[in-house]
Design a protein around this motif. Structure first.
Motif, PDB file in Angstrom:
ATOM      1  N   GLN A   1      -3.310 -40.572 -33.331  1.00 20.61           N
ATOM      2  CA  GLN A   1      -3.918 -41.765 -33.027  1.00 20.61           C
ATOM      3  C   GLN A   1      -5.451 -41.539 -33.242  1.00 20.61           C
ATOM      4  OE1 GLN A   1      -3.598 -42.880 -28.697  1.00 20.61           O
ATOM      5  NE2 GLN A   1      -4.763 -44.869 -29.137  1.00 20.61           N
ATOM      6  N   VAL A   2      -5.889 -40.406 -32.814  1.00 17.64           N
ATOM      7  CA  VAL A   2      -7.594 -40.178 -33.102  1.00 17.64           C
ATOM      8  C   VAL A   2      -7.850 -40.098 -34.672  1.00 17.64           C
ATOM      9  CG1 VAL A   2      -9.523 -38.686 -32.676  1.00 17.64           C
ATOM     10  CG2 VAL A   2      -7.545 -39.257 -30.817  1.00 17.64           C
ATOM     11  N   GLY A   3      -6.801 -39.488 -35.343  1.00 13.90           N
ATOM     12  CA  GLY A   3      -7.195 -39.234 -36.861  1.00 13.90           C
ATOM     13  C   GLY A   3      -7.145 -40.664 -37.462  1.00 13.90           C
ATOM     14  N   GLN A   4      -6.278 -41.403 -37.235  1.00 12.29           N
ATOM     15  CA  GLN A   4      -5.878 -42.880 -37.755  1.00 12.29           C
ATOM     16  C   GLN A   4      -7.146 -43.884 -37.267  1.00 12.29           C
ATOM     17  OE1 GLN A   4      -3.853 -43.342 -40.106  1.00 12.29           O
ATOM     18  NE2 GLN A   4      -3.701 -41.294 -40.005  1.00 12.29           N
ATOM     19  N   VAL A   5      -7.784 -43.609 -36.018  1.00 14.03           N
ATOM     20  CA  VAL A   5      -8.689 -44.551 -35.616  1.00 14.03           C
ATOM     21  C   VAL A   5     -10.038 -44.094 -36.259  1.00 14.03           C
ATOM     22  CG1 VAL A   5     -10.020 -45.117 -33.578  1.00 14.03           C
ATOM     23  CG2 VAL A   5      -7.569 -45.287 -33.352  1.00 14.03           C
ATOM     24  N   ILE A   6     -10.385 -42.953 -36.220  1.00 15.55           N
ATOM     25  CA  ILE A   6     -11.514 -42.651 -36.822  1.00 15.55           C
ATOM     26  C   ILE A   6     -11.292 -42.670 -38.290  1.00 15.55           C
ATOM     27  CG2 ILE A   6     -12.991 -40.125 -37.486  1.00 15.55           C
ATOM     28  CD1 ILE A   6     -12.372 -39.402 -34.357  1.00 15.55           C
TER      29      ILE A   6
ATOM     30  N   GLU B   1     -16.419 -31.847 -35.228  1.00 14.56           N
ATOM     31  CA  GLU B   1     -16.431 -31.406 -33.814  1.00 14.56           C
ATOM     32  C   GLU B   1     -15.362 -31.655 -32.975  1.00 14.56           C
ATOM     33  OE1 GLU B   1     -20.338 -33.115 -32.506  1.00 14.56           O
ATOM     34  OE2 GLU B   1     -21.362 -32.595 -34.477  1.00 14.56           O
ATOM     35  N   ALA B   2     -14.407 -32.563 -33.134  1.00 15.45           N
ATOM     36  CA  ALA B   2     -13.192 -32.770 -32.313  1.00 15.45           C
ATOM     37  C   ALA B   2     -12.228 -31.677 -33.160  1.00 15.45           C
ATOM     38  CB  ALA B   2     -12.872 -34.073 -32.438  1.00 15.45           C
ATOM     39  N   GLU B   3     -12.479 -31.038 -33.954  1.00 12.56           N
ATOM     40  CA  GLU B   3     -11.670 -29.985 -34.605  1.00 12.56           C
ATOM     41  C   GLU B   3     -10.505 -30.739 -35.447  1.00 12.56           C
ATOM     42  OE1 GLU B   3     -11.117 -26.852 -31.940  1.00 12.56           O
ATOM     43  OE2 GLU B   3     -13.158 -26.283 -32.060  1.00 12.56           O
TER      44      GLU B   3
END
Length: 126
Positions: free
Chosen positions: A29-34, A84-86
């Motif tokens: 989810q985070v990878g796709q949103v960013i 930074e979120a690795e």
């Protein structure tokens, strides 16, 4: 190559590198949103610079290059978050981040130069 043509090609290549980076992000989810945010801001850099090259006035040019500067800075923000979120290793995108900083410097300098030239021409014609 003329400087404008050179920067047109450079910003287009930047957009292509952003596309490749976002395609390689994890399907989380985070990878796709960013990734979507980065894809939007990163690809708009080339499109907006291309538009600036067709500006109808010095003020229009300044405005359009300012948009390029904002979108480039936003792209840098998303890349910083990714590292930074690795989510991605800094070494993997270090060169792209350096290119982003160089483009930011070029756009900032272009805005200042265009404003000074516009101001000089305005005073000369007044």
């Amino acid at each position: 190559m003329k400087p404008k043509q050179d920067l047109k090609q450079r910003t287009k290549l930047f957009s292509l590198r952003i596309i490749k980076l976002t395609e390689s992000l994890p399907n989380t989810q985070v990878g796709q949103v960013i990734g979507k945010q980065l894809l939007r801001s990163g690809t708009s850099v080339g499109a907006n610079y291309r538009s600036a090259c067709r500006a109808k006035s010095p003020a229009d040019f300044i405005n359009k290059v300012h948009i390029c500067e904002e979108e480039t800075d936003e792209s840098l923000f998303w890349m910083e978050l990714l590292t930074e979120a690795e989510i991605i290793d800094f070494k993997r995108i270090e060169n792209l981040m350096n290119e982003t900083n160089e483009l930011l410097s070029i756009f900032s300098a272009s805005i200042l130069t265009a404003k000074m030239n516009h101001h000089k021409n305005y005073k000369k014609n007044s």
